[in-house]
Structure formats: C-alpha cells, structure tokens
Design a protein around this motif. Structure first.
Motif, PDB file in Angstrom:
ATOM      1  N   ALA A   6       0.824  -1.210   0.000  1.00 13.17           N
ATOM      2  CA  ALA A   6       0.000   0.000   0.000  1.00 13.17           C
ATOM      3  C   ALA A   6       0.856   1.256   0.000  1.00 13.17           C
ATOM      4  O   ALA A   6       0.451   2.302  -0.530  1.00 13.17           O
ATOM      5  CB  ALA A   6      -0.933   0.000   1.205  1.00 13.17           C
ATOM      6  N   GLU A   7       2.049   1.158   0.586  1.00 15.03           N
ATOM      7  CA  GLU A   7       2.945   2.312   0.601  1.00 15.03           C
ATOM      8  C   GLU A   7       3.417   2.660  -0.800  1.00 15.03           C
ATOM      9  O   GLU A   7       3.610   3.836  -1.125  1.00 15.03           O
ATOM     10  CB  GLU A   7       4.160   2.016   1.481  1.00 15.03           C
ATOM     11  CG  GLU A   7       3.849   1.859   2.950  1.00 15.03           C
ATOM     12  CD  GLU A   7       5.072   1.497   3.764  1.00 15.03           C
ATOM     13  OE1 GLU A   7       5.323   2.143   4.798  1.00 15.03           O
ATOM     14  OE2 GLU A   7       5.794   0.561   3.356  1.00 15.03           O
ATOM     15  N   GLU A   8       3.608   1.658  -1.618  1.00 16.42           N
ATOM     16  CA  GLU A   8       4.102   1.896  -2.970  1.00 16.42           C
ATOM     17  C   GLU A   8       2.967   2.142  -3.962  1.00 16.42           C
ATOM     18  O   GLU A   8       3.083   3.011  -4.846  1.00 16.42           O
ATOM     19  CB  GLU A   8       4.936   0.691  -3.434  1.00 16.42           C
ATOM     20  CG  GLU A   8       5.607   0.887  -4.786  1.00 16.42           C
ATOM     21  CD  GLU A   8       6.586  -0.227  -5.073  1.00 16.42           C
ATOM     22  OE1 GLU A   8       7.706   0.089  -5.516  1.00 16.42           O
ATOM     23  OE2 GLU A   8       6.236  -1.416  -4.855  1.00 16.42           O
ATOM     24  N   ASP A   9       1.873   1.403  -3.826  1.00 19.55           N
ATOM     25  CA  ASP A   9       0.794   1.476  -4.820  1.00 19.55           C
ATOM     26  C   ASP A   9      -0.221   2.578  -4.540  1.00 19.55           C
ATOM     27  O   ASP A   9      -0.900   3.049  -5.462  1.00 19.55           O
ATOM     28  CB  ASP A   9       0.062   0.126  -4.881  1.00 19.55           C
ATOM     29  CG  ASP A   9       0.980  -1.019  -5.254  1.00 19.55           C
ATOM     30  OD1 ASP A   9       2.036  -0.764  -5.870  1.00 19.55           O
ATOM     31  OD2 ASP A   9       0.646  -2.171  -4.918  1.00 19.55           O
ATOM     32  N   PHE A  10      -0.384   2.953  -3.273  1.00 16.81           N
ATOM     33  CA  PHE A  10      -1.401   3.924  -2.861  1.00 16.81           C
ATOM     34  C   PHE A  10      -2.754   3.580  -3.492  1.00 16.81           C
ATOM     35  O   PHE A  10      -3.271   4.287  -4.369  1.00 16.81           O
ATOM     36  CB  PHE A  10      -0.992   5.347  -3.251  1.00 16.81           C
ATOM     37  CG  PHE A  10      -1.722   6.419  -2.477  1.00 16.81           C
ATOM     38  CD1 PHE A  10      -1.298   6.811  -1.225  1.00 16.81           C
ATOM     39  CD2 PHE A  10      -2.853   7.044  -3.007  1.00 16.81           C
ATOM     40  CE1 PHE A  10      -1.968   7.789  -0.503  1.00 16.81           C
ATOM     41  CE2 PHE A  10      -3.533   8.018  -2.291  1.00 16.81           C
ATOM     42  CZ  PHE A  10      -3.090   8.398  -1.042  1.00 16.81           C
ATOM     43  N   PRO A  11      -3.379   2.480  -3.067  1.00 22.27           N
ATOM     44  CA  PRO A  11      -4.623   2.003  -3.687  1.00 22.27           C
ATOM     45  C   PRO A  11      -5.885   2.671  -3.133  1.00 22.27           C
ATOM     46  O   PRO A  11      -6.997   2.252  -3.471  1.00 22.27           O
ATOM     47  CB  PRO A  11      -4.606   0.517  -3.320  1.00 22.27           C
ATOM     48  CG  PRO A  11      -3.957   0.495  -1.969  1.00 22.27           C
ATOM     49  CD  PRO A  11      -2.901   1.583  -2.006  1.00 22.27           C
ATOM     50  N   PHE A  12      -5.754   3.679  -2.321  1.00 18.66           N
ATOM     51  CA  PHE A  12      -6.885   4.248  -1.602  1.00 18.66           C
ATOM     52  C   PHE A  12      -7.779   5.093  -2.508  1.00 18.66           C
ATOM     53  O   PHE A  12      -7.313   5.729  -3.453  1.00 18.66           O
ATOM     54  CB  PHE A  12      -6.380   5.099  -0.437  1.00 18.66           C
ATOM     55  CG  PHE A  12      -5.366   4.383   0.416  1.00 18.66           C
ATOM     56  CD1 PHE A  12      -5.754   3.386   1.285  1.00 18.66           C
ATOM     57  CD2 PHE A  12      -4.008   4.697   0.314  1.00 18.66           C
ATOM     58  CE1 PHE A  12      -4.819   2.716   2.062  1.00 18.66           C
ATOM     59  CE2 PHE A  12      -3.071   4.039   1.073  1.00 18.66           C
ATOM     60  CZ  PHE A  12      -3.474   3.040   1.958  1.00 18.66           C
ATOM     61  N   ALA A  13      -9.061   5.074  -2.187  1.00 18.98           N
ATOM     62  CA  ALA A  13     -10.048   5.871  -2.941  1.00 18.98           C
ATOM     63  C   ALA A  13     -11.157   6.300  -1.982  1.00 18.98           C
ATOM     64  O   ALA A  13     -11.414   5.650  -0.969  1.00 18.98           O
ATOM     65  CB  ALA A  13     -10.629   5.060  -4.094  1.00 18.98           C
ATOM     66  N   GLY A  14     -11.800   7.390  -2.322  1.00 17.31           N
ATOM     67  CA  GLY A  14     -12.883   7.902  -1.485  1.00 17.31           C
ATOM     68  C   GLY A  14     -12.351   8.544  -0.216  1.00 17.31           C
ATOM     69  O   GLY A  14     -11.162   8.863  -0.098  1.00 17.31           O
ATOM     70  N   ARG A  15     -13.240   8.733   0.737  1.00 17.98           N
ATOM     71  CA  ARG A  15     -12.855   9.366   2.001  1.00 17.98           C
ATOM     72  C   ARG A  15     -11.957   8.416   2.788  1.00 17.98           C
ATOM     73  O   ARG A  15     -12.360   7.304   3.140  1.00 17.98           O
ATOM     74  CB  ARG A  15     -14.099   9.727   2.810  1.00 17.98           C
ATOM     75  CG  ARG A  15     -13.803  10.457   4.127  1.00 17.98           C
ATOM     76  CD  ARG A  15     -15.094  10.817   4.863  1.00 17.98           C
ATOM     77  NE  ARG A  15     -14.829  11.395   6.169  1.00 17.98           N
ATOM     78  CZ  ARG A  15     -14.515  12.664   6.380  1.00 17.98           C
ATOM     79  NH1 ARG A  15     -14.435  13.501   5.335  1.00 17.98           N
ATOM     80  NH2 ARG A  15     -14.293  13.128   7.601  1.00 17.98           N
ATOM     81  N   THR A  16     -10.745   8.859   3.083  1.00 16.59           N
ATOM     82  CA  THR A  16      -9.756   8.005   3.738  1.00 16.59           C
ATOM     83  C   THR A  16      -9.063   8.787   4.847  1.00 16.59           C
ATOM     84  O   THR A  16      -8.685   9.938   4.675  1.00 16.59           O
ATOM     85  CB  THR A  16      -8.694   7.504   2.734  1.00 16.59           C
ATOM     86  OG1 THR A  16      -9.357   6.898   1.612  1.00 16.59           O
ATOM     87  CG2 THR A  16      -7.777   6.481   3.381  1.00 16.59           C
TER      88      THR A  16
END
Length: 295
Positions: free
Chosen positions: A211-221
């Motif tokens: 997750a640190e490399e890909d940054f897969p986050f979306a929406g309110r985080t």
C-alpha cells in the motif's frame, strides 16, 4: 511481590514472547529451502592470529577476559582473533513505529524484517559465521546458541536507531540493516558514513508494504501517523492524491538508491506481499563475495 502480581507479569511476558517461536519456525523453514541452493563455508575457525584487544562488555562474561592484559590497567580487556573479527555479521531490524503497520492479511513490516534476518542468520551459522543483533546482544557468537540469542533480539528487541548510530562493532565487520528507510536519505547517509569509517561494510534491506508503494486508496480516507504524534489526515477523495504521492515516493526511493551507491552498500527492496525466501536468497548472495574471499 504478591503471587497475583507475579502471575500477571508472567502472563504479560508469555504474551510478549508468543510471536518469537512462530517467527523463528518460519525463518528456519525459509532458511532450509534457501540452503538447498547455497553452499556455506563450513570450515572451523581458522586464522586464530591475534587481532586486537577491546574493552570488555558485560555480555562477554568472565571467561572472555584477558587477565594478563587487564592487569596492566584499570579496565578489563578481551582478546579477539583475526577469525573472530572477520567472521562477525551484525543484523539490525528497525523498531520504529512505522514498521508496525501492514495491509490486510499481510505481516507487519517489522515481523517480515525479523523473519528475513533470522533466516539469514540461520544460513550464516550453518556456514560457520558469527552473528549478533546490532545494539542488542553484544559480541557476535557462533553456533545454535548464537542463533537463538540473535533471533530473540531480532524478534523482540527495540530496534532503536541509536544501535546503528552508536554501533560498537569489531573492525571490518559486515552489517545487514532491515528497515523501511523512511528517514531522509541524508540521515541514513550520515549513519552509513560512520559505519564505513570503522571499516564496516554492509547491505540494506528495504521492507515496504504494497500500500505504501501502490497507494490504492479511494474515497474518504483517514491516514494516521504510526507514532501518533501528529493529527490524522483526512482526504475526501484519496485517489486525487495518488499521482502526487507516487511521485514523492519515487523520489524518496531514488534518493535512497543514490545514497546507498555513494556509501557502497547494496540496497535490496522487498515487498511484504512477496515470498520472504526471495529476500533471504538475495541477502545471502550479496554477502557471498565477502564470505568466499575468506573461505
């Protein structure tokens, strides 16, 4: 101390130590599989030529004291041989708050780092090397006892940065540092420069969560700093920050790589969603040239 208090402390100790057997078992399994494709140096300690005297440390024990040399002054000294100095490998697992994070179903970065180093330690011990957990266990030791002492420290030790910054090591030792290396490259450059000045050489194992490399986050985080010193950051649309984040991440990685090249320390990167054995094999191969030179 009451019986109840003693029982409470014992339960707390057992809970704290619980991960150690599992991590060591995993490390031994990985080491066994990697060992099938490697050939360690299994000669006994040759080169028993005197190397140097150093000040005695508590963990050395009374049997290590050179009493003749110590009688000349007010301090205790230990006599080290050329083989002891040349065969010392120091391992360090970063214990900073950022290492205690993980994506769902993946191991904590600090646990994966510990497993990789413990497996490497097992391979090195089989090859006749002496190992120690940098800043945690004192002098490097050989054999199963050396592995057990170092492994427990790698699994449960603090992994403080001062262990690297104030390292007390023999000359020309080899060092393996496992961390996410999120500190500025300049900070790590200064730490490695001090180690190089002592004649040490080493390898950097960079542990990252996908997750640190890909940054897969979306929406309110909501993003919280592991140390808890700063207020959480809330993004309404996390995906809008993805490109900028990845650019900063890439720049940091490039800075680390440049710093490592300047210091002469190979930088290996390992993601926790990949088999630990690949990292262990890469570490062992990176150490192989220095092992073969002495074999």
């Amino acid at each position: 101390m009451t019986v109840r208090h003693t029982q409470t402390l014992r339960r707390a100790a057992e809970q704290a130590a619980a991960p150690f057997p599992a991590l060591l078992a995993e490390a031994e399994r990985i080491a066994a599989s990697v060992a099938l494709g490697t050939h360690g140096r299994r000669t006994p300690g040759h080169g028993e030529t005197f190397w140097e005297y150093r000040r005695h440390r508590t963990e050395d024990g009374a049997q290590a004291v050179d009493w003749r040399r110590s009688a000349r002054g007010q301090h205790l000294f230990v006599r080290e041989t050329e083989w002891e100095a040349a065969n010392a490998v120091y391992l360090w697992r970063d214990g900073s708050p950022g290492m205690a994070v993980s994506s769902k179903s993946l191991p904590l970065k600090k646990d994966r780092a510990a497993v990789c180093l413990m497996a490497l330690a097992s391979l090195l011990v089989r090859g006749g090397e002496r190992i120690a957990a940098l800043g945690e266990t004192g002098r490097a030791r050989a054999g199963r006892s050396g592995l057990d002492i170092a492994a427990r420290a790698l699994a449960e030790g603090t992994g403080a940065a001062r262990s690297v910054e104030q390292a007390d090591i023999v000359r020309h030792a080899r060092i393996v540092l496992a961390s996410d290396f999120l500190d500025p490259p300049e900070t790590w450059g200064s730490r490695l420069a001090r180690l190089n000045a002592s004649g040490a050489s080493g390898i950097l194992l960079r542990i990252i969560d996908p997750a640190e490399e890909d940054f897969p986050f979306a929406g309110r985080t909501r993003f919280a700093e592991p140390s808890g010193r700063s207020a959480p950051l809330v993004l309404g649309r996390a995906e809008d920050a993805r490109d900028s984040y990845r650019q900063v991440w890439a720049e940091h990685g490039g800075g680390l790589a440049a710093m490592a090249r300047k210091a002469g320390w190979p930088l290996l990167t390992h993601r926790t969603d990949r088999p630990a054995g690949t990292a262990v094999l890469a570490l062992h191969q990176a150490l192989a040239p220095s092992i073969m030179e002495r074999g």
